[in-house]
Scaffold this active site. Structure first.
Site, PDB file in Angstrom:
ATOM      1  N   ARG A   1       1.127  -3.752  10.791  1.00 32.77           N
ATOM      2  CA  ARG A   1      -0.143  -3.046  10.599  1.00 32.77           C
ATOM      3  C   ARG A   1      -1.251  -4.025  10.233  1.00 32.77           C
ATOM      4  O   ARG A   1      -1.003  -5.145   9.775  1.00 32.77           O
ATOM      5  CB  ARG A   1      -0.006  -2.004   9.482  1.00 32.77           C
ATOM      6  CG  ARG A   1       0.300  -2.630   8.135  1.00 32.77           C
ATOM      7  CD  ARG A   1      -0.037  -1.730   6.968  1.00 32.77           C
ATOM      8  NE  ARG A   1       0.403  -2.331   5.712  1.00 32.77           N
ATOM      9  CZ  ARG A   1      -0.231  -3.278   5.056  1.00 32.77           C
ATOM     10  NH1 ARG A   1      -1.347  -3.783   5.546  1.00 32.77           N
ATOM     11  NH2 ARG A   1       0.243  -3.752   3.907  1.00 32.77           N
TER      12      ARG A   1
ATOM     13  N   GLY B   1      -4.370  -5.410   7.877  1.00 35.95           N
ATOM     14  CA  GLY B   1      -4.547  -5.473   6.432  1.00 35.95           C
ATOM     15  C   GLY B   1      -3.679  -6.514   5.768  1.00 35.95           C
ATOM     16  O   GLY B   1      -3.032  -7.332   6.422  1.00 35.95           O
TER      17      GLY B   1
ATOM     18  N   VAL C   1      -1.702  -7.191   1.595  1.00 40.00           N
ATOM     19  CA  VAL C   1      -0.556  -6.722   0.811  1.00 40.00           C
ATOM     20  C   VAL C   1      -0.934  -5.473   0.027  1.00 40.00           C
ATOM     21  O   VAL C   1      -2.004  -5.403  -0.579  1.00 40.00           O
ATOM     22  CB  VAL C   1      -0.069  -7.824  -0.154  1.00 40.00           C
ATOM     23  CG1 VAL C   1       1.044  -7.299  -1.054  1.00 40.00           C
ATOM     24  CG2 VAL C   1       0.427  -9.027   0.637  1.00 40.00           C
TER      25      VAL C   1
ATOM     26  N   TYR D   1       0.999  -1.863  -2.236  1.00 43.07           N
ATOM     27  CA  TYR D   1       2.181  -1.267  -2.869  1.00 43.07           C
ATOM     28  C   TYR D   1       2.364   0.151  -2.364  1.00 43.07           C
ATOM     29  O   TYR D   1       1.395   0.889  -2.167  1.00 43.07           O
ATOM     30  CB  TYR D   1       2.003  -1.240  -4.389  1.00 43.07           C
ATOM     31  CG  TYR D   1       2.983  -0.336  -5.107  1.00 43.07           C
ATOM     32  CD1 TYR D   1       4.308  -0.737  -5.309  1.00 43.07           C
ATOM     33  CD2 TYR D   1       2.589   0.915  -5.566  1.00 43.07           C
ATOM     34  CE1 TYR D   1       5.210   0.106  -5.950  1.00 43.07           C
ATOM     35  CE2 TYR D   1       3.476   1.758  -6.218  1.00 43.07           C
ATOM     36  CZ  TYR D   1       4.789   1.345  -6.403  1.00 43.07           C
ATOM     37  OH  TYR D   1       5.679   2.185  -7.032  1.00 43.07           O
TER      38      TYR D   1
ATOM     39  N   ALA E   1      -5.725   3.472   0.766  1.00 43.00           N
ATOM     40  CA  ALA E   1      -5.687   2.304   1.644  1.00 43.00           C
ATOM     41  C   ALA E   1      -5.419   2.747   3.075  1.00 43.00           C
ATOM     42  O   ALA E   1      -4.808   3.797   3.317  1.00 43.00           O
ATOM     43  CB  ALA E   1      -4.611   1.326   1.182  1.00 43.00           C
TER      44      ALA E   1
ATOM     45  N   GLY F   1      -4.156   1.121   6.941  1.00 44.98           N
ATOM     46  CA  GLY F   1      -3.648   0.028   7.759  1.00 44.98           C
ATOM     47  C   GLY F   1      -2.996   0.609   8.998  1.00 44.98           C
ATOM     48  O   GLY F   1      -2.076   1.420   8.891  1.00 44.98           O
TER      49      GLY F   1
ATOM     50  N   GLY G   1      -0.831   4.062   9.013  1.00 42.22           N
ATOM     51  CA  GLY G   1      -1.834   5.060   8.675  1.00 42.22           C
ATOM     52  C   GLY G   1      -2.486   4.857   7.330  1.00 42.22           C
ATOM     53  O   GLY G   1      -3.099   3.813   7.075  1.00 42.22           O
TER      54      GLY G   1
ATOM     55  N   CYS H   1      -4.763  -5.802  -1.153  1.00 44.75           N
ATOM     56  CA  CYS H   1      -5.623  -5.967   0.019  1.00 44.75           C
ATOM     57  C   CYS H   1      -6.416  -7.271  -0.023  1.00 44.75           C
ATOM     58  O   CYS H   1      -7.468  -7.395   0.610  1.00 44.75           O
ATOM     59  CB  CYS H   1      -6.550  -4.773   0.186  1.00 44.75           C
ATOM     60  SG  CYS H   1      -5.669  -3.213   0.367  1.00 44.75           S
TER      61      CYS H   1
END
Length: 241
Positions: free
Chosen positions: A87, A89, A91, A93, A162, A164, A175, A193
């Site tokens: 995807r 972007g 990093v 969580y 978020a 991605g 998504g 991010c």
């Protein structure tokens, strides 16, 4: 600065008349590799005309994912498994209390415009947050949905969702992730991010004082999705797509 994507014409992503997007919910946490395999299979089937479009709602067990722009230095502490993924972007969580929505739409049929699609995903989240009287906003240089935090100081903002995505043959997958009530301390182990500015943090509905059920969030997501992308059809809870 508010992104001019806020003027997005939401008619840019219509579904074909009479076609419904499948709406699927997994009621137990889904391992990340299993989710990726299911998304890839479904996206391929959509591209070949063998399956309908799908929105898949789920949670993951605690983990980190690194997108195509991810850097090794963005992982500060390996608390949970880290998965490299295709995807966009950097990093982030994922874990319990976070609603993940994987969106598999045929953009070639709807409209092949990645930037407008991302803006559409942002609009979907913003309209969902409106249900709970939370003002979500876009930012010119930061993908995702943000909430102003004047209580933390001038210029402070926190990301509440978020985004991605990846496209293959113009079918989207991956998504969004919306923080409902996750353990926000798990974001401390990464540079979310890739953003290092101390004014920008992470928040959730619970952090903003709203204790809501995931089922309420799911209902709001579905209503808002219909406004932006068209109607959907609910499927019974499953663990795979």
């Amino acid at each position: 600065m508010v992104n001019n994507r806020q003027t997005l014409d939401l008619k840019l992503f219509p579904a074909s008349p009479g076609e419904l997007v499948d709406w699927q919910l997994s009621d137990t946490p889904v391992p990340y590799p299993e989710a990726v395999a299911a998304m890839e299979a479904r996206a391929a089937a959509i591209a070949s005309g063998e399956a309908s479009e799908l929105v898949w709602l789920l949670e993951h067990p605690p983990l980190y994912t690194s997108g195509t722009s991810g850097r090794e230095t963005d992982l500060l502490q390996a608390r949970f498994p880290l998965f490299s993924t295709g995807r966009g972007g950097q990093v982030t969580y994922h874990g319990p209390g976070q609603r993940v929505a994987y969106v598999m739409l045929d953009l070639k049929r709807r409209r092949p415009d990645v930037r407008a699609f991302v803006a559409g995903l942002e609009e979907w989240i913003i309209r969902t947050l409106d249900t709970f009287d939370i003002k979500g906003e876009r930012r010119e240089d930061r993908v995702g949905v943000w909430v102003a935090r004047p209580d933390k100081g001038p210029g402070h903002e926190d990301k509440i969702a978020a985004i991605g995505v990846r496209l293959r043959r113009w079918v989207s997958f991956h998504g969004i992730s919306l923080n409902v009530d996750p353990d926000l301390s798990h974001f401390d182990a990464i540079v979310p991010c890739g953003i290092t500015d101390a004014r920008y943090g992470v928040t959730s509905l619970a952090d903003l004082g709203l204790r809501v059920r995931l089922s309420d969030v799911d209902a709001a997501l579905r209503r808002a999705f219909g406004e932006v992308f068209g109607p959907s059809e609910l499927r019974l809870p499953e663990t795979t797509a």
